[in-house]
Scaffold this active site. Structure first.
Site, short mmCIF file in Angstrom:
data_model
loop_
_atom_site.label_atom_id
_atom_site.label_comp_id
_atom_site.label_asym_id
_atom_site.label_seq_id
_atom_site.Cartn_x
_atom_site.Cartn_y
_atom_site.Cartn_z
N THR A 32 21.52 -18.23 -27.00
CA THR A 32 22.96 -18.34 -27.23
C THR A 32 23.92 -17.95 -25.97
O THR A 32 23.36 -17.15 -25.20
CB THR A 32 23.34 -17.15 -28.48
OG1 THR A 32 22.43 -17.49 -29.51
CG2 THR A 32 24.83 -17.42 -28.74
N ASP A 87 16.93 -17.88 -22.73
CA ASP A 87 18.23 -17.19 -23.24
C ASP A 87 18.90 -16.65 -22.37
O ASP A 87 18.37 -16.50 -20.93
CB ASP A 87 17.63 -15.95 -24.22
CG ASP A 87 18.72 -15.60 -25.41
OD1 ASP A 87 19.95 -16.01 -25.15
OD2 ASP A 87 18.40 -14.95 -26.29
N GLY A 88 20.07 -16.47 -22.41
CA GLY A 88 21.28 -15.90 -21.49
C GLY A 88 21.11 -14.31 -21.51
O GLY A 88 20.31 -13.65 -22.31
N LYS A 99 22.18 -7.80 -23.67
CA LYS A 99 22.55 -9.04 -24.34
C LYS A 99 23.66 -8.67 -25.59
O LYS A 99 23.53 -7.42 -25.73
CB LYS A 99 21.24 -9.59 -25.07
CG LYS A 99 20.67 -10.28 -23.75
CD LYS A 99 19.27 -11.24 -24.23
CE LYS A 99 19.80 -12.01 -25.24
NZ LYS A 99 20.92 -13.11 -24.81
N GLY A 100 24.00 -9.76 -25.91
CA GLY A 100 25.09 -9.47 -27.10
C GLY A 100 26.39 -9.56 -27.00
O GLY A 100 27.18 -9.47 -27.87
N GLY A 101 26.68 -10.38 -25.70
CA GLY A 101 28.13 -10.60 -25.38
C GLY A 101 28.44 -11.59 -26.44
O GLY A 101 29.80 -11.66 -26.96
N GLY A 102 27.60 -12.41 -27.27
CA GLY A 102 28.22 -13.38 -28.56
C GLY A 102 27.81 -12.70 -29.70
O GLY A 102 27.83 -13.45 -30.59
N GLU A 108 18.67 -12.90 -31.37
CA GLU A 108 17.97 -13.23 -30.22
C GLU A 108 16.87 -12.42 -29.84
O GLU A 108 15.69 -12.95 -29.34
CB GLU A 108 19.10 -13.00 -29.02
CG GLU A 108 20.09 -14.10 -29.26
CD GLU A 108 21.05 -13.45 -27.99
OE1 GLU A 108 21.90 -14.51 -27.28
OE2 GLU A 108 21.56 -12.36 -28.05
C1 5RP Z 1 24.74 -13.68 -26.82
C2 5RP Z 1 24.11 -13.19 -25.50
C3 5RP Z 1 24.39 -14.15 -24.49
O1 5RP Z 1 23.21 -14.87 -23.84
C4 5RP Z 1 25.19 -13.62 -23.33
O2 5RP Z 1 26.47 -12.89 -23.78
C5 5RP Z 1 25.47 -14.45 -22.07
O3 5RP Z 1 26.09 -15.44 -22.19
P1 5RP Z 1 26.68 -16.44 -21.28
O4 5RP Z 1 25.62 -17.22 -20.87
O5 5RP Z 1 27.97 -17.06 -21.80
O6 5RP Z 1 27.24 -15.42 -20.15
O7 5RP Z 1 23.48 -12.33 -25.23
O8 5RP Z 1 24.51 -12.64 -27.75
#
Ligand code: 5RP
Length: 228
Positions: A32, A87-88, A99-102, A108
């Site tokens: 994500t 994954d990001g 993780k978990g910005g989204g 995940e």
């Molecule tokens: C979502 C995440 C994303 O992978 C994380 O926030 C990185 O996002 P981006 O690639 O938009 O910086 O952990 O829950």
């Protein structure tokens, strides 16, 4: 989709580099975020050209995008295993991630942990000597008050994540709330991970301790691949 950190060119470089690791016949975890989205689009183009894969999405967002670009999908309980997850991350220090910005870190983590190989895609702003990004903690709605107190007792400063285009809190794909927990520098990620996991009502935290096998760091002029 939220935009964070580095440039879109850096994110694209990382995502497209990771997508090159996908091989015919694989089951691929689809991460994500804006960087993983580049990998999903690249896999979609490869599928158009004949690549035979199945994707396991980690969120509503990654499912939507994968469908849009034509990646055949499967749920985790319908596959024998996950060969590779891409994954990001909001921050990485060696193989450790935040993780978990989204707010997608629970799914995940399930998919990434099930994968034989986790390839993380990031722009350079995500690199850190020591993790110090706030740690997202997904909690059952009923646990909001008690989990907030428990995080404080661990020395953290929790903040309920607020929605941007909705009144009130962010509600995860699983119907829960997110506390962003500021701990400053995390000297012992495994210990903090265990403490957060033990909080009653905690569904999942965003510390991915030692989980990355590779991090592909995109730059404007190339990609650094770090292997652990
Ligand atoms: C979502 C995440 C994303 O992978 C994380 O926030 C990185 O996002 P981006 O690639 O938009 O910086 O952990 O829950």
């Amino acid at each position: 989709m939220k935009a964070t950190g580095g440039s879109d060119e850096e994110k694209r470089a990382a995502g497209e580099s990771a997508a090159e690791a996908v091989e015919d016949g694989m089951v691929v975890g689809l991460g994500t975020g804006s960087t993983a989205a580049h990998a999903i689009r690249a896999i979609g183009r490869a599928v158009d050209s004949g690549l035979d894969v199945r994707g396991v999405p980690t969120s509503f967002q990654s499912r939507e995008l994968a469908r849009e670009v034509g990646i055949p999908l499967a749920s985790l309980d319908a596959v024998d295993g996950v060969d590779l997850a891409i994954d990001g991350a909001d921050q990485f220090s060696g193989p450790h991630l935040v993780k978990g910005g989204g707010a997608a870190h629970a799914r995940e983590k399930i998919v990434d942990a099930a994968a034989d190989r986790l390839v993380v895609v990031a722009d350079p702003s995500k690199a850190a000597d020591r993790l110090d990004h706030p740690i997202p903690l997904e909690v059952l709605p009923d646990a909001r008050t008690t989990a907030t107190a428990a995080v404080r007792a661990l020395g953290g400063a929790p903040a309920l994540r607020r929605a941007e285009r909705k009144d009130g809190p962010v509600v995860t794909d699983n119907g829960n709330l997110v506390l962003d927990c500021e701990f400053g520098g995390v000297a012992r990620p495994a210990e903090l991970a265990a403490d957060l996991a033990a909080i009653p009502g905690a569904v999942e935290h965003g510390l991915f301790v030692g989980m990355a096998d590779e991090v592909h760091v995109g730059r404007e002029d190339g990609v650094d691949v770090r292997r652990f």
